[in-house]
Design a protein around this motif. Structure first.
Motif, PDB file in Angstrom:
ATOM      1  N   VAL A 132       0.849  -1.188   0.000  1.00 12.39           N
ATOM      2  CA  VAL A 132       0.000   0.000   0.000  1.00 12.39           C
ATOM      3  C   VAL A 132       0.890   1.245   0.000  1.00 12.39           C
ATOM      4  O   VAL A 132       1.641   1.468   0.949  1.00 12.39           O
ATOM      5  CB  VAL A 132      -0.930   0.010   1.230  1.00 12.39           C
ATOM      6  CG1 VAL A 132      -1.817   1.237   1.213  1.00 12.39           C
ATOM      7  CG2 VAL A 132      -1.775  -1.255   1.271  1.00 12.39           C
ATOM      8  N   PRO A 133       0.832   2.060  -1.063  1.00  9.06           N
ATOM      9  CA  PRO A 133       1.678   3.256  -1.099  1.00  9.06           C
ATOM     10  C   PRO A 133       1.177   4.312  -0.114  1.00  9.06           C
ATOM     11  O   PRO A 133      -0.016   4.352   0.218  1.00  9.06           O
ATOM     12  CB  PRO A 133       1.544   3.748  -2.536  1.00  9.06           C
ATOM     13  CG  PRO A 133       0.230   3.228  -2.989  1.00  9.06           C
ATOM     14  CD  PRO A 133       0.026   1.920  -2.262  1.00  9.06           C
ATOM     15  N   PRO A 134       2.076   5.165   0.363  1.00  7.69           N
ATOM     16  CA  PRO A 134       1.637   6.256   1.241  1.00  7.69           C
ATOM     17  C   PRO A 134       0.823   7.278   0.453  1.00  7.69           C
ATOM     18  O   PRO A 134       0.915   7.355  -0.775  1.00  7.69           O
ATOM     19  CB  PRO A 134       2.958   6.872   1.730  1.00  7.69           C
ATOM     20  CG  PRO A 134       3.953   6.499   0.692  1.00  7.69           C
ATOM     21  CD  PRO A 134       3.512   5.187   0.128  1.00  7.69           C
ATOM     22  N   GLU A 135       0.036   8.046   1.173  1.00  5.93           N
ATOM     23  CA  GLU A 135      -0.731   9.131   0.570  1.00  5.93           C
ATOM     24  C   GLU A 135      -0.125  10.443   1.027  1.00  5.93           C
ATOM     25  O   GLU A 135       0.066  10.655   2.232  1.00  5.93           O
ATOM     26  CB  GLU A 135      -2.196   9.047   0.981  1.00  5.93           C
ATOM     27  CG  GLU A 135      -2.895   7.811   0.438  1.00  5.93           C
ATOM     28  CD  GLU A 135      -4.372   7.782   0.770  1.00  5.93           C
ATOM     29  OE1 GLU A 135      -4.949   8.842   1.070  1.00  5.93           O
ATOM     30  OE2 GLU A 135      -4.941   6.690   0.732  1.00  5.93           O
ATOM     31  N   VAL A 136       0.192  11.315   0.072  1.00  2.00           N
ATOM     32  CA  VAL A 136       0.825  12.595   0.370  1.00  2.00           C
ATOM     33  C   VAL A 136       0.100  13.682  -0.404  1.00  2.00           C
ATOM     34  O   VAL A 136      -0.224  13.499  -1.573  1.00  2.00           O
ATOM     35  CB  VAL A 136       2.327  12.587  -0.005  1.00  2.00           C
ATOM     36  CG1 VAL A 136       2.978  13.918   0.308  1.00  2.00           C
ATOM     37  CG2 VAL A 136       3.052  11.458   0.699  1.00  2.00           C
ATOM     38  N   ALA A 137      -0.139  14.812   0.253  1.00  2.00           N
ATOM     39  CA  ALA A 137      -0.800  15.932  -0.414  1.00  2.00           C
ATOM     40  C   ALA A 137      -0.256  17.251   0.106  1.00  2.00           C
ATOM     41  O   ALA A 137       0.102  17.365   1.279  1.00  2.00           O
ATOM     42  CB  ALA A 137      -2.310  15.876  -0.181  1.00  2.00           C
ATOM     43  N   ILE A 138      -0.192  18.235  -0.789  1.00  3.44           N
ATOM     44  CA  ILE A 138       0.148  19.606  -0.410  1.00  3.44           C
ATOM     45  C   ILE A 138      -1.161  20.337  -0.162  1.00  3.44           C
ATOM     46  O   ILE A 138      -2.059  20.313  -1.011  1.00  3.44           O
ATOM     47  CB  ILE A 138       0.955  20.301  -1.520  1.00  3.44           C
ATOM     48  CG1 ILE A 138       2.304  19.601  -1.702  1.00  3.44           C
ATOM     49  CG2 ILE A 138       1.143  21.781  -1.202  1.00  3.44           C
ATOM     50  CD1 ILE A 138       3.095  20.096  -2.894  1.00  3.44           C
ATOM     51  N   THR A 139      -1.279  20.967   1.010  1.00  2.00           N
ATOM     52  CA  THR A 139      -2.507  21.707   1.322  1.00  2.00           C
ATOM     53  C   THR A 139      -2.343  23.218   1.140  1.00  2.00           C
ATOM     54  O   THR A 139      -3.306  23.908   0.890  1.00  2.00           O
ATOM     55  CB  THR A 139      -2.973  21.404   2.757  1.00  2.00           C
ATOM     56  OG1 THR A 139      -1.912  21.689   3.671  1.00  2.00           O
ATOM     57  CG2 THR A 139      -3.370  19.933   2.902  1.00  2.00           C
ATOM     58  N   ARG A 140      -1.130  23.733   1.277  1.00  2.00           N
ATOM     59  CA  ARG A 140      -0.818  25.150   1.077  1.00  2.00           C
ATOM     60  C   ARG A 140       0.588  25.280   0.545  1.00  2.00           C
ATOM     61  O   ARG A 140       1.458  24.563   1.018  1.00  2.00           O
ATOM     62  CB  ARG A 140      -0.903  25.952   2.385  1.00  2.00           C
ATOM     63  CG  ARG A 140      -2.283  26.014   2.969  1.00  2.00           C
ATOM     64  CD  ARG A 140      -3.028  27.235   2.438  1.00  2.00           C
ATOM     65  NE  ARG A 140      -4.281  27.429   3.143  1.00  2.00           N
ATOM     66  CZ  ARG A 140      -5.457  26.988   2.699  1.00  2.00           C
ATOM     67  NH1 ARG A 140      -5.538  26.311   1.604  1.00  2.00           N
ATOM     68  NH2 ARG A 140      -6.540  27.225   3.377  1.00  2.00           N
ATOM     69  N   PRO A 141       0.887  26.124  -0.379  1.00  2.00           N
ATOM     70  CA  PRO A 141      -0.054  26.957  -1.116  1.00  2.00           C
ATOM     71  C   PRO A 141      -0.871  26.108  -2.085  1.00  2.00           C
ATOM     72  O   PRO A 141      -0.461  25.017  -2.460  1.00  2.00           O
ATOM     73  CB  PRO A 141       0.853  27.932  -1.873  1.00  2.00           C
ATOM     74  CG  PRO A 141       2.146  27.217  -2.022  1.00  2.00           C
ATOM     75  CD  PRO A 141       2.259  26.308  -0.841  1.00  2.00           C
ATOM     76  N   THR A 142      -2.000  26.626  -2.466  1.00  2.00           N
ATOM     77  CA  THR A 142      -2.862  25.908  -3.387  1.00  2.00           C
ATOM     78  C   THR A 142      -2.317  26.042  -4.806  1.00  2.00           C
ATOM     79  O   THR A 142      -1.535  26.948  -5.099  1.00  2.00           O
ATOM     80  CB  THR A 142      -4.301  26.459  -3.330  1.00  2.00           C
ATOM     81  OG1 THR A 142      -4.261  27.857  -3.622  1.00  2.00           O
ATOM     82  CG2 THR A 142      -4.914  26.231  -1.958  1.00  2.00           C
ATOM     83  N   GLY A 143      -2.690  25.133  -5.676  1.00  2.00           N
ATOM     84  CA  GLY A 143      -2.234  25.157  -7.064  1.00  2.00           C
ATOM     85  C   GLY A 143      -2.543  26.476  -7.735  1.00  2.00           C
ATOM     86  O   GLY A 143      -3.670  26.953  -7.674  1.00  2.00           O
ATOM     87  N   GLY A 144      -1.540  27.068  -8.360  1.00  2.00           N
ATOM     88  CA  GLY A 144      -1.728  28.336  -9.055  1.00  2.00           C
ATOM     89  C   GLY A 144      -1.741  29.542  -8.136  1.00  2.00           C
ATOM     90  O   GLY A 144      -1.864  30.671  -8.604  1.00  2.00           O
ATOM     91  N   GLY A 145      -1.601  29.318  -6.837  1.00  2.00           N
ATOM     92  CA  GLY A 145      -1.614  30.426  -5.884  1.00  2.00           C
ATOM     93  C   GLY A 145      -0.314  31.215  -5.913  1.00  2.00           C
ATOM     94  O   GLY A 145       0.717  30.730  -6.356  1.00  2.00           O
ATOM     95  N   ARG A 146      -0.373  32.420  -5.430  1.00  2.00           N
ATOM     96  CA  ARG A 146       0.813  33.275  -5.354  1.00  2.00           C
ATOM     97  C   ARG A 146       1.489  33.078  -3.996  1.00  2.00           C
ATOM     98  O   ARG A 146       0.823  32.837  -2.994  1.00  2.00           O
ATOM     99  CB  ARG A 146       0.441  34.740  -5.543  1.00  2.00           C
ATOM    100  CG  ARG A 146      -0.057  35.029  -6.933  1.00  2.00           C
ATOM    101  CD  ARG A 146      -0.392  36.504  -7.073  1.00  2.00           C
ATOM    102  NE  ARG A 146      -0.845  36.782  -8.407  1.00  2.00           N
ATOM    103  CZ  ARG A 146      -0.090  37.360  -9.331  1.00  2.00           C
ATOM    104  NH1 ARG A 146       1.134  37.728  -9.052  1.00  2.00           N
ATOM    105  NH2 ARG A 146      -0.575  37.586 -10.529  1.00  2.00           N
ATOM    106  N   VAL A 147       2.810  33.206  -4.016  1.00  2.00           N
ATOM    107  CA  VAL A 147       3.579  33.090  -2.781  1.00  2.00           C
ATOM    108  C   VAL A 147       4.468  34.314  -2.634  1.00  2.00           C
ATOM    109  O   VAL A 147       4.732  35.031  -3.596  1.00  2.00           O
ATOM    110  CB  VAL A 147       4.431  31.801  -2.766  1.00  2.00           C
ATOM    111  CG1 VAL A 147       3.531  30.568  -2.744  1.00  2.00           C
ATOM    112  CG2 VAL A 147       5.387  31.750  -3.935  1.00  2.00           C
ATOM    113  N   ASP A 148       4.945  34.541  -1.429  1.00  2.00           N
ATOM    114  CA  ASP A 148       5.785  35.693  -1.113  1.00  2.00           C
ATOM    115  C   ASP A 148       7.231  35.389  -1.488  1.00  2.00           C
ATOM    116  O   ASP A 148       7.791  34.376  -1.050  1.00  2.00           O
ATOM    117  CB  ASP A 148       5.672  35.998   0.375  1.00  2.00           C
ATOM    118  CG  ASP A 148       6.298  37.330   0.754  1.00  2.00           C
ATOM    119  OD1 ASP A 148       7.170  37.819   0.023  1.00  2.00           O
ATOM    120  OD2 ASP A 148       5.910  37.864   1.808  1.00  2.00           O
ATOM    121  N   VAL A 149       7.851  36.247  -2.268  1.00  2.00           N
ATOM    122  CA  VAL A 149       9.238  36.043  -2.678  1.00  2.00           C
ATOM    123  C   VAL A 149      10.187  36.122  -1.474  1.00  2.00           C
ATOM    124  O   VAL A 149      11.314  35.632  -1.530  1.00  2.00           O
ATOM    125  CB  VAL A 149       9.639  37.038  -3.795  1.00  2.00           C
ATOM    126  CG1 VAL A 149       9.775  38.453  -3.245  1.00  2.00           C
ATOM    127  CG2 VAL A 149      10.914  36.595  -4.481  1.00  2.00           C
TER     128      VAL A 149
END
Length: 86
Positions: free
Chosen positions: A14-31
């Motif tokens: 059974v493979p592990p489950e991994v997810a990114i919750t923040r930042p969201t896809g296409g979201g802007r981030v602080d340089v």
């Protein structure tokens, strides 16, 4: 990991489950830097979450996230040196 002679090790299918919750896809981030957060779970256990930041200008940075096995949440701080503006 370690394998010792004379011991039995069940095959984990059974493979592990991994997810990114923040930042969201296409979201802007602080340089000036930002934190990537997510969740990771497995039917047996997770010891380490490794994050790779790939930037076409700054290159690739790989590091261990801070992982809390009780909540199955992880965080990784991205510094300004890991990403290029734009």
């Amino acid at each position: 990991f370690a394998i010792r002679r004379g011991q039995s090790y069940p095959l984990d299918l059974v493979p592990p489950e991994v997810a990114i919750t923040r930042p969201t896809g296409g979201g802007r981030v602080d340089v000036a830097g930002f934190t990537v957060t997510g969740v990771a779970g497995d039917n047996t256990r997770i010891e380490t979450v490794t994050v790779s930041i790939v930037d076409p200008v700054a290159g690739t940075t790989t590091g261990a996230a801070v992982y809390d096995s009780a909540t199955q949440r992880w965080t990784f701080d991205v510094t300004p040196q890991m990403v290029a503006e734009g």
